[in-house]
Design a protein around this motif. Structure first.
Motif, short mmCIF file in Angstrom:
data_model
loop_
_atom_site.label_atom_id
_atom_site.label_comp_id
_atom_site.label_asym_id
_atom_site.label_seq_id
_atom_site.Cartn_x
_atom_site.Cartn_y
_atom_site.Cartn_z
N THR A 277 18.01 15.97 19.19
CA THR A 277 19.01 15.02 19.69
C THR A 277 20.41 15.34 19.20
OG1 THR A 277 18.63 13.53 17.82
CG2 THR A 277 17.32 13.15 19.80
N ALA A 278 20.51 16.14 18.12
CA ALA A 278 21.81 16.55 17.59
C ALA A 278 21.73 18.03 17.23
CB ALA A 278 22.18 15.72 16.36
N VAL A 279 22.66 18.82 17.78
CA VAL A 279 22.62 20.27 17.64
C VAL A 279 23.93 20.75 17.01
CG1 VAL A 279 22.49 22.46 18.90
CG2 VAL A 279 21.06 20.52 19.60
N ALA A 280 23.82 21.75 16.12
CA ALA A 280 25.00 22.35 15.49
C ALA A 280 25.16 23.79 15.96
CB ALA A 280 24.88 22.32 13.96
N THR A 281 26.41 24.24 16.06
CA THR A 281 26.69 25.62 16.44
C THR A 281 28.03 26.04 15.85
OG1 THR A 281 26.76 27.18 18.30
CG2 THR A 281 27.87 25.07 18.61
N LEU A 282 28.44 27.28 16.13
CA LEU A 282 29.74 27.78 15.69
C LEU A 282 30.16 28.92 16.57
CD1 LEU A 282 29.61 29.94 12.45
CD2 LEU A 282 27.87 29.96 14.20
N SER A 283 31.42 29.32 16.45
CA SER A 283 32.00 30.46 17.15
C SER A 283 31.97 30.24 18.65
CB SER A 283 31.29 31.76 16.75
OG SER A 283 32.02 32.88 17.21
N ARG A 284 32.21 31.33 19.40
CA ARG A 284 32.31 31.23 20.86
C ARG A 284 31.31 32.19 21.49
NH1 ARG A 284 37.66 31.39 24.73
NH2 ARG A 284 36.58 31.73 26.70
N SER A 285 30.24 31.65 22.00
CA SER A 285 29.22 32.44 22.71
C SER A 285 29.03 31.83 24.08
CB SER A 285 27.90 32.43 21.94
OG SER A 285 26.83 32.84 22.76
N GLY A 286 29.23 32.65 25.12
CA GLY A 286 29.02 32.14 26.47
C GLY A 286 27.58 31.73 26.71
N THR A 287 26.63 32.44 26.10
CA THR A 287 25.22 32.11 26.28
C THR A 287 24.89 30.78 25.60
OG1 THR A 287 24.83 34.49 26.15
CG2 THR A 287 22.90 33.07 26.19
N VAL A 288 25.46 30.54 24.42
CA VAL A 288 25.27 29.25 23.74
C VAL A 288 25.86 28.13 24.59
CG1 VAL A 288 25.95 27.87 21.75
CG2 VAL A 288 25.07 30.17 21.42
N ARG A 289 27.02 28.39 25.16
CA ARG A 289 27.64 27.35 25.99
C ARG A 289 26.76 27.01 27.19
NH1 ARG A 289 34.07 28.49 26.59
NH2 ARG A 289 33.64 27.36 28.53
N GLN A 290 26.13 28.02 27.80
CA GLN A 290 25.22 27.73 28.91
C GLN A 290 24.06 26.87 28.45
OE1 GLN A 290 24.26 30.94 31.85
NE2 GLN A 290 25.48 32.23 30.49
N ALA A 291 23.52 27.19 27.28
CA ALA A 291 22.41 26.40 26.74
C ALA A 291 22.84 24.98 26.45
CB ALA A 291 21.85 27.07 25.49
N ILE A 292 24.01 24.82 25.85
CA ILE A 292 24.52 23.49 25.51
C ILE A 292 24.75 22.67 26.78
CG2 ILE A 292 26.53 22.26 24.62
CD1 ILE A 292 26.71 24.43 22.45
N ALA A 293 25.27 23.31 27.82
CA ALA A 293 25.49 22.59 29.07
C ALA A 293 24.19 22.01 29.61
CB ALA A 293 26.13 23.53 30.11
N GLY A 294 23.11 22.78 29.49
CA GLY A 294 21.82 22.28 29.93
C GLY A 294 21.26 21.20 29.01
N LEU A 295 21.51 21.35 27.72
CA LEU A 295 20.99 20.40 26.74
C LEU A 295 21.69 19.05 26.78
CD1 LEU A 295 20.55 22.75 23.68
CD2 LEU A 295 18.71 21.47 24.80
N THR A 296 22.93 19.05 27.25
CA THR A 296 23.72 17.81 27.22
C THR A 296 23.90 17.22 28.61
OG1 THR A 296 25.74 19.15 27.30
CG2 THR A 296 24.98 18.45 25.14
N ALA A 297 23.04 17.63 29.55
CA ALA A 297 23.09 17.05 30.88
C ALA A 297 22.72 15.58 30.81
CB ALA A 297 22.14 17.80 31.82
N ALA A 298 22.96 14.89 31.90
CA ALA A 298 22.79 13.43 31.90
C ALA A 298 21.39 13.00 31.52
CB ALA A 298 23.14 12.88 33.29
#
Length: 441
Positions: free
Chosen positions: A246-267
């Motif tokens: 329910t709560a995820v931590a990350t760092l730096s700038r990774s396009g692949t991480v951003r894709q994963a986060i977009a899916g994880l934080t969908a409605a």
């Protein structure tokens, strides 16, 4: 001499070409980028570029990221005399709405410009903003997945030019292989760059193959690279959903991480909180936090690496997701400095850590595989700008490595397009990449 803009819009390696309609005054029926006249000061032509994108294809500033402005191109023919100002934009959509100035639009590989009837010097205009060895080498903004795709584009374009310039293939092939070597070596810290270039050359540059074969293989590799990165992101998102994070931590700038986060934080997702470390000293994490606050449904907290021990407790983080610039054959993860601190804190708190990366980020076997080395010895010798840490006058030296190694023991899994990899699978992939790297032998 009139000044005009030509905008190339790129999405996942394809660019938007437009065919000019009978409603325009020049070059009717020819293919072009999104173009139009500069109405005011040519030094502010970007404003005209963005206006044309809105008016001709309905793309707004929210859809686009300006990647590069190129040197102007002079055109003089029966259609008139023009100074062309080239722009390259990255788009997050292929949905466009055209006006009466366009008869048709297509998303195509840029090399299609060489096969169509275009406005004058369109390919040359593209090359003023297209990826090159230099832009691949100098990019300090994007992650390795993005940069490796640009390296493949640069190889494709070089091969396309060689194919057009030399029909028998022999001298041109040598020139293309020189470009391949330069691209392969441009970013030694990013395994995907070398691995993807090596695969294209190994599979497309046999003794009897001409540059046209390299063009085809590069185009196929670009499409495969984007799909592999997207599938790796889906693997990571699926794993965290299964873990009920329910709560995820990350760092730096990774396009692949951003894709994963977009899916994880969908409605419909359970992930509602995102913690982002700044990733000092260049603070790429700030842009990630801004993006997440703007584009996702999660509550976003930005913190420093020094504050991670407390930040992971408020809100209580239950998973860490990071990118990777390389995965060593022994499973160690090479990523932006700060990753190891985050993983150590997570281990102390019992929080699982996952790296998300395509298989092409596994470093070839034998290339500093880290089996018997000190962990940091396998990190690339790349430094962040020292002034990001200290810009005073005192006699102070700065230690600011850009990358570090996080031992495999601190990582619970590497999420790839083939699922979560175990140690044996990583070693097998490393051996395959090593085989592709022998194309010069």
């Amino acid at each position: 001499m009139a000044h005009v803009v030509t905008c190339f819009v790129r999405e996942r390696g394809k660019v938007l070409l437009t065919r000019r309609s009978d409603a325009v005054g020049t070059y009717r029926g020819r293919w072009a980028g999104v173009s139009g006249y500069v109405e005011a000061d040519p030094t502010e032509a970007e404003d005209d570029a963005r206006r044309e994108l809105r008016e001709e294809v309905g793309l707004t500033d929210g859809d686009l990221e300006l990647v590069r402005t190129g040197e102007t191109v002079a055109v003089e023919d029966e259609g008139g005399s023009f100074v062309v100002h080239p722009f390259l934009f990255e788009s997050d959509t292929r949905e466009v709405t055209t006006n009466e100035e366009l008869a048709a639009v297509e998303w195509v590989d840029p090399t299609a410009m060489l096969e169509r009837e275009t406005v004058p010097r369109l390919w040359e205009t593209w090359r003023r903003v297209a990826p090159t060895v230099e832009t691949v080498r100098e990019d300090r903004t994007h992650g390795s997945a993005w940069i490796s795709a640009r390296a493949l584009e640069a190889l494709r374009d070089a091969a396309a030019e060689a194919d057009g310039a030399d029909s028998d293939g022999a001298p041109a092939r040598v020139d293309v292989l020189d470009t391949a070597r330069d691209l392969r070596d441009a970013r030694p810290e990013m395994a995907a760059v070398a691995n993807r270039v090596n695969r294209v050359v190994a599979e497309g540059a046999g003794q009897d193959a001409g540059p046209d074969c390299l063009v085809r293989r590069a185009i196929e590799a670009i499409e495969a690279a984007f799909e592999a990165d997207a599938e790796a992101a889906r693997t990571a998102a699926t794993r965290l959903r299964e873990a009920e994070a329910t709560a995820v931590a990350t760092l730096s700038r990774s396009g692949t991480v951003r894709q994963a986060i977009a899916g994880l934080t969908a409605a419909d997702s359970a992930v509602s909180e995102l913690l982002v470390a700044e990733s000092r000293p260049e603070c790429e994490g700030v842009a990630v936090a801004e993006w997440a606050a703007r584009e996702t449904n999660a509550g976003v907290t930005l913190t420093t690496e020094a504050a991670l021990p407390t930040a992971l407790l408020a809100p209580e983080v239950d998973a860490v997701l990071v990118g990777a610039d390389s995965i060593l054959p022994n499973g160690d993860v090479v990523n932006k400095t700060g990753t190891r601190v985050l993983a150590l804190v997570a281990r102390d708190l019992g929080v699982p850590v996952y790296a998300v990366a395509s298989k092409d980020k596994v470093r070839p076997a034998g290339a500093s595989d880290g089996e018997n080395d000190d962990a940091q010895a396998s990190a690339p010798d790349v430094e962040s700008p020292p002034e990001r840490v200290y810009d005073g006058d005192a006699d102070v030296s700065v230690h600011a490595p850009t990358f570090e190694v996080t031992p495999a023991a601190l990582v619970d899994g590497v999420a790839t397009e083939a699922g979560l990899l175990d140690g044996e699978e990583v070693r097998s992939i490393a051996a395959e990449h090593a085989g592709n790297a022998t194309w010069e032998a």
